[in-house]
Structure formats: C-alpha cells, structure tokens
Scaffold this motif. Sequence first.
Motif, PDB file in Angstrom:
ATOM      1  N   HIS A 168       3.516 -19.056   6.438  1.00  0.00           N
ATOM      2  CA  HIS A 168       3.174 -17.449   6.915  1.00  0.00           C
ATOM      3  C   HIS A 168       4.328 -16.271   6.461  1.00  0.00           C
ATOM      4  CE1 HIS A 168       0.313 -14.981   8.588  1.00  0.00           C
ATOM      5  NE2 HIS A 168       1.400 -14.354   9.361  1.00  0.00           N
ATOM      6  N   GLU A 169       5.784 -16.881   6.669  1.00  0.00           N
ATOM      7  CA  GLU A 169       6.075 -15.238   6.399  1.00  0.00           C
ATOM      8  C   GLU A 169       6.864 -15.254   5.420  1.00  0.00           C
ATOM      9  OE1 GLU A 169       6.225 -18.391   8.689  1.00  0.00           O
ATOM     10  OE2 GLU A 169       6.115 -17.014  11.066  1.00  0.00           O
ATOM     11  N   GLU A 170       6.579 -15.902   4.152  1.00  0.00           N
ATOM     12  CA  GLU A 170       6.900 -16.239   3.528  1.00  0.00           C
ATOM     13  C   GLU A 170       5.552 -15.281   2.022  1.00  0.00           C
ATOM     14  OE1 GLU A 170       9.465 -20.156   1.714  1.00  0.00           O
ATOM     15  OE2 GLU A 170       7.327 -19.924   1.952  1.00  0.00           O
ATOM     16  N   LEU A 171       4.397 -15.540   2.788  1.00  0.00           N
ATOM     17  CA  LEU A 171       2.896 -14.977   2.318  1.00  0.00           C
ATOM     18  C   LEU A 171       3.019 -13.477   3.124  1.00  0.00           C
ATOM     19  CD1 LEU A 171       0.322 -17.576   2.205  1.00  0.00           C
ATOM     20  CD2 LEU A 171       1.573 -17.029   0.137  1.00  0.00           C
ATOM     21  N   LEU A 172       3.103 -13.254   3.510  1.00  0.00           N
ATOM     22  CA  LEU A 172       3.169 -11.767   4.366  1.00  0.00           C
ATOM     23  C   LEU A 172       4.691 -10.788   3.513  1.00  0.00           C
ATOM     24  CD1 LEU A 172       3.857 -12.483   7.781  1.00  0.00           C
ATOM     25  CD2 LEU A 172       1.969 -12.063   7.134  1.00  0.00           C
ATOM     26  N   GLU A 173       5.550 -11.679   2.563  1.00  0.00           N
ATOM     27  CA  GLU A 173       6.278 -11.005   1.758  1.00  0.00           C
ATOM     28  C   GLU A 173       5.604 -10.569   0.862  1.00  0.00           C
ATOM     29  OE1 GLU A 173       9.429 -10.203   2.136  1.00  0.00           O
ATOM     30  OE2 GLU A 173       9.289 -11.322   4.658  1.00  0.00           O
ATOM     31  N   LEU A 174       5.156 -10.714   0.174  1.00  0.00           N
ATOM     32  CA  LEU A 174       4.137 -10.389  -1.478  1.00  0.00           C
ATOM     33  C   LEU A 174       3.414  -9.385  -0.663  1.00  0.00           C
ATOM     34  CD1 LEU A 174       2.947 -14.077  -2.166  1.00  0.00           C
ATOM     35  CD2 LEU A 174       5.043 -13.051  -2.939  1.00  0.00           C
ATOM     36  N   LEU A 175       2.880  -9.251   0.578  1.00  0.00           N
ATOM     37  CA  LEU A 175       2.486  -7.823   0.801  1.00  0.00           C
ATOM     38  C   LEU A 175       2.472  -6.448   0.098  1.00  0.00           C
ATOM     39  CD1 LEU A 175       0.941  -9.470   4.146  1.00  0.00           C
ATOM     40  CD2 LEU A 175      -0.615  -9.100   2.559  1.00  0.00           C
ATOM     41  N   PRO A 176       2.002  -5.719  -0.154  1.00  0.00           N
ATOM     42  CA  PRO A 176       1.999  -4.589  -1.079  1.00  0.00           C
ATOM     43  C   PRO A 176       3.527  -3.973  -0.041  1.00  0.00           C
ATOM     44  CG  PRO A 176       0.310  -3.855  -1.065  1.00  0.00           C
ATOM     45  CD  PRO A 176       0.395  -6.029  -0.068  1.00  0.00           C
ATOM     46  N   HIS A 177       3.565  -3.475   0.503  1.00  0.00           N
ATOM     47  CA  HIS A 177       4.278  -2.586   1.525  1.00  0.00           C
ATOM     48  C   HIS A 177       5.769  -3.800   1.728  1.00  0.00           C
ATOM     49  CE1 HIS A 177       3.037  -5.087   5.075  1.00  0.00           C
ATOM     50  NE2 HIS A 177       3.969  -4.581   5.522  1.00  0.00           N
ATOM     51  N   LYS A 178       5.667  -4.738   1.488  1.00  0.00           N
ATOM     52  CA  LYS A 178       6.889  -5.438   1.300  1.00  0.00           C
ATOM     53  C   LYS A 178       7.370  -5.613   0.308  1.00  0.00           C
ATOM     54  CE  LYS A 178       6.946  -7.579   5.872  1.00  0.00           C
ATOM     55  NZ  LYS A 178       8.994  -7.225   7.214  1.00  0.00           N
ATOM     56  N   TRP A 179       6.689  -5.601  -1.047  1.00  0.00           N
ATOM     57  CA  TRP A 179       6.811  -6.426  -2.245  1.00  0.00           C
ATOM     58  C   TRP A 179       7.056  -4.902  -2.511  1.00  0.00           C
ATOM     59  CZ3 TRP A 179       5.096  -3.677  -6.868  1.00  0.00           C
ATOM     60  CH2 TRP A 179       5.453  -4.470  -8.034  1.00  0.00           C
ATOM     61  N   LYS A 180       7.006  -3.653  -2.154  1.00  0.00           N
ATOM     62  CA  LYS A 180       7.628  -2.359  -3.130  1.00  0.00           C
ATOM     63  C   LYS A 180       9.144  -1.891  -2.686  1.00  0.00           C
ATOM     64  CE  LYS A 180       6.577   0.874   0.633  1.00  0.00           C
ATOM     65  NZ  LYS A 180       6.266   2.395   0.596  1.00  0.00           N
ATOM     66  N   LEU A 181       9.410  -2.663  -1.692  1.00  0.00           N
ATOM     67  CA  LEU A 181      10.648  -3.072  -1.302  1.00  0.00           C
ATOM     68  C   LEU A 181      11.751  -3.197  -2.540  1.00  0.00           C
ATOM     69  CD1 LEU A 181      10.787  -3.665   2.332  1.00  0.00           C
ATOM     70  CD2 LEU A 181      10.764  -1.032   1.448  1.00  0.00           C
ATOM     71  N   GLN A 182      11.448  -4.767  -3.246  1.00  0.00           N
ATOM     72  CA  GLN A 182      12.352  -5.432  -3.799  1.00  0.00           C
ATOM     73  C   GLN A 182      11.995  -4.893  -5.649  1.00  0.00           C
ATOM     74  OE1 GLN A 182      14.203  -7.253  -2.800  1.00  0.00           O
ATOM     75  NE2 GLN A 182      13.457  -6.952  -1.258  1.00  0.00           N
ATOM     76  N   HIS A 183      10.918  -4.024  -5.350  1.00  0.00           N
ATOM     77  CA  HIS A 183      10.488  -3.119  -7.047  1.00  0.00           C
ATOM     78  C   HIS A 183      10.280  -1.482  -6.606  1.00  0.00           C
ATOM     79  CE1 HIS A 183       9.381  -7.224  -6.658  1.00  0.00           C
ATOM     80  NE2 HIS A 183       9.125  -7.140  -8.081  1.00  0.00           N
ATOM     81  N   PRO A 184      11.108  -0.720  -6.594  1.00  0.00           N
ATOM     82  CA  PRO A 184      11.065   0.268  -6.481  1.00  0.00           C
ATOM     83  C   PRO A 184      10.731   0.939  -7.922  1.00  0.00           C
ATOM     84  CG  PRO A 184      13.832  -0.056  -6.325  1.00  0.00           C
ATOM     85  CD  PRO A 184      12.865  -1.422  -6.204  1.00  0.00           C
ATOM     86  N   GLU A 185      10.923   0.661  -8.759  1.00  0.00           N
ATOM     87  CA  GLU A 185       9.914   0.795  -9.986  1.00  0.00           C
ATOM     88  C   GLU A 185       8.985   1.046  -9.820  1.00  0.00           C
ATOM     89  OE1 GLU A 185      10.259  -3.599 -10.404  1.00  0.00           O
ATOM     90  OE2 GLU A 185      11.591  -1.768  -9.976  1.00  0.00           O
ATOM     91  N   SER A 186       8.247   0.526  -9.472  1.00  0.00           N
ATOM     92  CA  SER A 186       7.138   0.646  -9.251  1.00  0.00           C
ATOM     93  C   SER A 186       6.683   1.347  -8.359  1.00  0.00           C
ATOM     94  CB  SER A 186       6.294  -0.983  -9.122  1.00  0.00           C
ATOM     95  OG  SER A 186       6.933  -2.171 -10.429  1.00  0.00           O
ATOM     96  N   ALA A 187       6.662   2.386  -8.243  1.00  0.00           N
ATOM     97  CA  ALA A 187       6.756   3.357  -7.486  1.00  0.00           C
ATOM     98  C   ALA A 187       5.313   4.284  -8.181  1.00  0.00           C
ATOM     99  CB  ALA A 187       7.300   4.142  -6.051  1.00  0.00           C
TER     100      ALA A 187
END
Length: 199
Positions: A168-187
């Motif tokens: 469950h914790e790993e899936l939560l990391e795929l939510l947009p607000h978590k995902w964007k922290l690893q992909h700042p170029e996609s702002a």
Amino acid sequence: MFNLNDTMRYFLCPGRTDMRKGISSLCGVVHEKMNSEVKNGDVFIFIGSSRRLMKLLHAEDGGMVMYVKRLEAGRFKLPEYDPQSNSYPMEWRDLVMMVEGIQENPQQRLRSITLGRKNYLFCGNHEAAANMSVICSLLATCKAHDVTPRDYLNDVIARMPYHKKATHEELLELLPHKWKLQHPESALTKQEEEAGNRC
C-alpha cells in the motif's frame, strides 16, 4: 500553535513581496500597501516573486505570529484580485486550497461534472464508468498539484506491470503529489513557461 480558522478574514497582499522582510517590515506593508492594520485580527498573506514562498502574518493574544511555507515543487496559485479592496479577499477554504496547490473555479467545476456525467452514459457498464471516474480523478489531482497529466500517466502506466505485488505504501508513492517530487521537470507551470518563451 497553529491558531488560524474559518472565522477569520484573509487578505493576500497584491504584487510580489520581498520575502526577506520580517514581522515588523510586513506590518509596514500591511499599513502602507493594503491600508489596514495587523492588530485588527485579520490574517495577511504574502507571496514572493517565485510564488514558492508564502508568509502569513496574524496578531494573536500576546503578540504577532508569522507562519511560513515553502513549496519544494510547483507554485502557489493566486485567487482573483479585487481592485476595490486593493487585495485578494479570501476565506479559510481559499487559503487551504492555495496552500495545497489547488485552484478551483466553481463554474469550471460544475461544467466538468456536467460533461463527465454525460460522458459516463457511454462507458458501456458500471465498471467502465468507475474506471473512467478514477482516471478523471487522477487528471484533476495532477492539475491541482501542478503536474503535467501526460507525463504522469505515461510514467505510471509504464511502471504498473512492476507493481503487481506492491505494498500500500509503495502504491501511495505513485500518487501525483508524491510522484512530482521525483519529477520536477514535469511541473505544469514550468512547461507552460518554457512554451511561452519559445513563442
């Protein structure tokens, strides 16, 4: 102690504020630029030129209090300006939405609901409609958190086969607000600015 609530009035200072200013200097900004006084009990909000730093100034029992929030990614979205009050009059709900990176227009929200309701009639069955609602929810969440939906969906869909046994914790990391922290170029705002510079 965080002491703000929905019984207070909130005002966003027009223009960009020098965020090096402290409590005393910001009190002067409220008096000179907003024609008001902090001691009145209202909450005054200041945004820096990058729109990544916010300061809230408020008078509480015993003295002045200043709250600060800095975004690691994305930018604060500003509400509509009111020329009569020379400010951005806001409610508690507006502040919460702005701090969370959400900009909501009631008419746009109702229009989206109406269009979605009509589109769901052609999904074929209840399961397809439920899947469509999940996708629409993800798209809206992307926009709310300043994430480019195309980049987000392309990456997450490509990674899904490797998450069949994810926790469950790993899936939560795929939510947009978590995902964007690893992909700042996609702002979303960053890409819009780059597109504007190319024009």
